[in-house]
Design an enzyme around this catalytic site. Structure first.
Site, PDB file in Angstrom:
ATOM      1  N   GLY A 291       8.932 -14.708  35.105  1.00 20.50           N
ATOM      2  CA  GLY A 291       9.227 -13.292  34.871  1.00 20.50           C
ATOM      3  C   GLY A 291      10.590 -13.027  34.258  1.00 20.50           C
TER       4      GLY A 291
ATOM      5  N   GLU B 169      17.245 -22.040  24.846  1.00 24.30           N
ATOM      6  CA  GLU B 169      18.675 -21.840  25.117  1.00 24.30           C
ATOM      7  C   GLU B 169      19.179 -20.544  24.470  1.00 24.30           C
ATOM      8  OE1 GLU B 169      21.161 -25.256  25.331  1.00 24.30           O
ATOM      9  OE2 GLU B 169      19.532 -26.477  26.125  1.00 24.30           O
TER      10      GLU B 169
ATOM     11  N   SER C  85      17.098 -16.281  18.902  1.00 19.41           N
ATOM     12  CA  SER C  85      17.976 -15.779  17.826  1.00 19.41           C
ATOM     13  C   SER C  85      18.411 -14.347  18.112  1.00 19.41           C
ATOM     14  CB  SER C  85      17.237 -15.808  16.484  1.00 19.41           C
ATOM     15  OG  SER C  85      17.223 -17.104  15.959  1.00 19.41           O
TER      16      SER C  85
HETATM   17  C1  LIG Z   1      10.169 -26.298  24.765  1.00 14.86           C
HETATM   18  C2  LIG Z   1      10.990 -25.415  25.661  1.00 14.86           C
HETATM   19  C3  LIG Z   1      11.921 -25.980  26.521  1.00 14.86           C
HETATM   20  C4  LIG Z   1      12.661 -25.171  27.401  1.00 14.86           C
HETATM   21  N1  LIG Z   1      13.528 -25.768  28.290  1.00 14.86           N
HETATM   22  C5  LIG Z   1      14.129 -24.993  29.231  1.00 14.86           C
HETATM   23  C6  LIG Z   1      14.917 -25.587  30.266  1.00 14.86           C
HETATM   24  O1  LIG Z   1      15.102 -26.818  30.313  1.00 14.86           O
HETATM   25  N2  LIG Z   1      15.457 -24.776  31.216  1.00 14.86           N
HETATM   26  C7  LIG Z   1      15.287 -23.424  31.204  1.00 14.86           C
HETATM   27  O2  LIG Z   1      15.810 -22.762  32.096  1.00 14.86           O
HETATM   28  N3  LIG Z   1      14.558 -22.832  30.221  1.00 14.86           N
HETATM   29  C8  LIG Z   1      13.973 -23.574  29.253  1.00 14.86           C
HETATM   30  N4  LIG Z   1      13.199 -22.991  28.269  1.00 14.86           N
HETATM   31  C9  LIG Z   1      13.018 -21.540  28.289  1.00 14.86           C
HETATM   32  C10 LIG Z   1      13.725 -20.849  27.129  1.00 14.86           C
HETATM   33  O3  LIG Z   1      15.105 -20.877  27.299  1.00 14.86           O
HETATM   34  C11 LIG Z   1      13.142 -19.417  27.054  1.00 14.86           C
HETATM   35  O4  LIG Z   1      11.832 -19.560  26.519  1.00 14.86           O
HETATM   36  C12 LIG Z   1      13.966 -18.484  26.191  1.00 14.86           C
HETATM   37  O5  LIG Z   1      15.195 -18.195  26.794  1.00 14.86           O
HETATM   38  C13 LIG Z   1      13.253 -17.167  25.905  1.00 14.86           C
HETATM   39  O6  LIG Z   1      12.731 -16.604  27.061  1.00 14.86           O
HETATM   40  P1  LIG Z   1      11.177 -16.155  27.105  1.00 14.86           P
HETATM   41  O7  LIG Z   1      10.374 -17.292  26.575  1.00 14.86           O
HETATM   42  O8  LIG Z   1      10.883 -15.672  28.455  1.00 14.86           O
HETATM   43  O9  LIG Z   1      11.057 -14.995  26.047  1.00 14.86           O
HETATM   44  P2  LIG Z   1      11.325 -13.435  26.358  1.00 14.86           P
HETATM   45  O10 LIG Z   1      12.641 -13.251  27.009  1.00 14.86           O
HETATM   46  O11 LIG Z   1      10.138 -12.857  27.000  1.00 14.86           O
HETATM   47  O12 LIG Z   1      11.451 -12.876  24.869  1.00 14.86           O
HETATM   48  C14 LIG Z   1      10.305 -12.579  24.052  1.00 14.86           C
HETATM   49  C15 LIG Z   1      10.824 -11.992  22.751  1.00 14.86           C
HETATM   50  O13 LIG Z   1      11.524 -10.758  23.014  1.00 14.86           O
HETATM   51  C16 LIG Z   1      12.840 -10.837  22.478  1.00 14.86           C
HETATM   52  N5  LIG Z   1      13.773 -10.065  23.327  1.00 14.86           N
HETATM   53  C17 LIG Z   1      13.898 -10.137  24.677  1.00 14.86           C
HETATM   54  N6  LIG Z   1      14.893  -9.319  25.088  1.00 14.86           N
HETATM   55  C18 LIG Z   1      15.398  -8.737  23.982  1.00 14.86           C
HETATM   56  C19 LIG Z   1      16.452  -7.798  23.728  1.00 14.86           C
HETATM   57  N7  LIG Z   1      17.212  -7.319  24.713  1.00 14.86           N
HETATM   58  N8  LIG Z   1      16.687  -7.435  22.476  1.00 14.86           N
HETATM   59  C20 LIG Z   1      15.934  -7.926  21.443  1.00 14.86           C
HETATM   60  N9  LIG Z   1      14.941  -8.820  21.608  1.00 14.86           N
HETATM   61  C21 LIG Z   1      14.685  -9.222  22.860  1.00 14.86           C
HETATM   62  C22 LIG Z   1      13.160 -12.309  22.443  1.00 14.86           C
HETATM   63  O14 LIG Z   1      14.206 -12.603  21.527  1.00 14.86           O
HETATM   64  C23 LIG Z   1      11.831 -12.904  22.045  1.00 14.86           C
HETATM   65  O15 LIG Z   1      11.671 -12.810  20.661  1.00 14.86           O
HETATM   66  C24 LIG Z   1      12.489 -23.773  27.367  1.00 14.86           C
HETATM   67  C25 LIG Z   1      11.569 -23.204  26.474  1.00 14.86           C
HETATM   68  C26 LIG Z   1      10.816 -24.001  25.636  1.00 14.86           C
HETATM   69  C27 LIG Z   1       9.822 -23.352  24.712  1.00 14.86           C
END
Ligand SMILES: Cc1cc2nc3c(=O)[nH]c(=O)nc-3n(C[C@H](O)[C@H](O)[C@H](O)COP(=O)(O)OP(=O)(O)OC[C@H]3O[C@@H](n4cnc5c(N)ncnc54)[C@H](O)[C@@H]3O)c2cc1C
Length: 388
Positions: free
Chosen positions: A139, A372, A375
């Site tokens: 979440g 991490e 963009s």
């Molecule tokens: C292969 C892989 C490895 C990973 N490894 C790790 C790990 O080791 N440890 C860990 O903790 N996490 C890890 N992650 C998680 C990763 O850091 C998150 O996927 C990332 O931070 C984005 O979060 P989300 O996927 O929940 O996207 P969301 O936060 O749901 O975002 C969805 C979209 O909305 C946009 N968005 C959200 N908020 C805003 C805003 N305020 N303004 C404008 N746009 C916004 C985002 O930019 C994105 O385009 C990994 C992810 C992947 C895919």
């Protein structure tokens, strides 16, 4: 189909010291001799290369940033960035395994751990154990401060409950730095950090993700059900976990920018080689100006990304360090995505085939603008620095 593509810009060292150039050359040789063989098969089979990663551990590359006093290589940040680039050029999956261990597990323990914690855990990580980082939850991704995993004090222990999503190295790492809420009503100030051993009672690893790219790296959820860790596994000050997570990401984004440089370089090298080989309209396609301009654009953006990333590595820890790391991450990862797109375009239909390396790079590169910090989040971080 393997294209023998020499690196077309390798003579340019962009401000590296002689020692750093030597490191780059040695790692390039190692990556080509030890990591490149089998890279396509591992991707196809979603197979984690435990043997290759163990060799990296023996070379001290999993503890590059750990000071020598704790058994680490004690490298400077620019050398680390150079190391990640060289590995990513050959295998981005191995590069992320390495950068996560160094940047988001070893680094925060070095920066915030008590002397006792450092002496207990860092030598193992320096000796080749893998590490992971648990911030994201089902979440809460970009809005990491909304995380729900809880940590409650019970006598000498902490008891953690919750789920961490998308955790790189889950299933192969020995230690995880995990963020959990210690004060439910205190918002971001109610988050603390813990070092959780993989064999802690109550910790299980969920099903591995079936990913678009980076298929030879492991990504899975961490499930914490009454997971008990010792009180001395708390990292840094209570309530400072969110700040520590942001500081860690400020540092680790350099590793993602470095991954982007390696992939970008390889995409360019492959495009140059293919364009000189493939004949259409009676000449190698490299003779068509439209192709030449694509190559020029890819090389120019690579040079800019490399200079910015190395500059950010040198600025790390200073007043501009965090902003520059975000700038490097967003610029290098987007440039590498464009480069893979154009390199595949230059490969024509063959680029769409699994037989050609560019098709794997095209998948691997996609995540660089997402993990991490996306963009969009990097642009928020940069603009916050500007408007402060
Ligand atoms: C292969 C892989 C490895 C990973 N490894 C790790 C790990 O080791 N440890 C860990 O903790 N996490 C890890 N992650 C998680 C990763 O850091 C998150 O996927 C990332 O931070 C984005 O979060 P989300 O996927 O929940 O996207 P969301 O936060 O749901 O975002 C969805 C979209 O909305 C946009 N968005 C959200 N908020 C805003 C805003 N305020 N303004 C404008 N746009 C916004 C985002 O930019 C994105 O385009 C990994 C992810 C992947 C895919």
């Amino acid at each position: 189909m393997t294209i023998a593509a020499e690196s077309v810009t390798e003579g340019i060292s962009f401000g590296l010291t002689e020692e750093q150039e030597l490191l780059r050359d040695e790692l390039r040789r190692f990556a080509e001799e030890r990591i490149a063989p089998g890279v396509a098969e591992r991707d196809r089979e979603h197979r984690f290369p435990a043997d290759v990663v163990a060799e990296l551990g023996e070379l001290g590359l999993l503890g590059t940033l750990i000071p020598e006093a704790y058994g680490g290589a004690g490298m400077d940040v620019l050398s680390y960035v150079v190391a990640v680039e060289e590995i990513a050029r050959v295998c981005p999956s191995v590069a992320v395994t390495l950068s996560v261990t160094n940047s988001v597990c070893c680094w925060p323990i070095v920066a915030f751990g008590s002397e006792e914690l450092k002496r207990r855990i860092l030598p193992e990580l320096a000796g080749g154990a893998l590490g992971g980082f648990g911030l994201t939850e089902p979440g809460s991704g970009s809005d990491a401060g909304a995380l729900a995993t809880s940590a409650v004090r019970d006598g000498d222990s902490w008891v953690l409950n919750g789920e961490k999503a998308w955790i790189t190295n889950a299933g192969v790492a020995k230690y995880f730095v995990v963020m959990a809420r210690t004060e439910p009503e205190a918002g971001k100030r109610g988050i603390s950090a813990f070092v959780v051993p993989a064999d802690a009672p109550g910790l299980t690893i969920g099903k591995s993700e079936e990913k678009l790219g980076l298929r030879a790296s492991v990504t899975a959820p961490l499930i914490l059900e009454d997971c008990r860790v010792g009180g001395d596994n708390q990292l840094g000050e209570l309530g400072n976990g969110f700040k520590m997570a942001l500081a860690t990401l400020d540092h680790s984004r350099l590793g993602i920018a470095a991954q982007a440089l390696g992939v970008h370089q390889r995409a360019l090298d492959l495009a140059v080689a293919y364009a000189q080989e493939r004949v259409q309209f009676g000449v190698p396609i490299a003779r068509h100006q439209a192709i030449q301009f694509k190559l020029a654009e890819m090389a120019t953006s690579l040079a800019a990304a490399r200079v910015l990333t190395r500059c950010a590595a040198l600025a790390e820890g200073g007043p501009d360090g965090g902003r520059l790391a975000s700038e490097a991450k967003v610029f290098a990862s987007e440039a590498a995505n464009r480069a893979c797109y154009e390199s595949l375009q230059i490969h024509g239909g063959n680029g769409f085939s699994d037989e050609y390396e560019i098709s794997r790079l095209y998948r691997d590169v996609r995540v660089l603008t997402i993990y991490e910090g996306t963009s969009e989040m990097q642009r928020l971080v940069i603009s916050r620095h500007l408007l402060r």
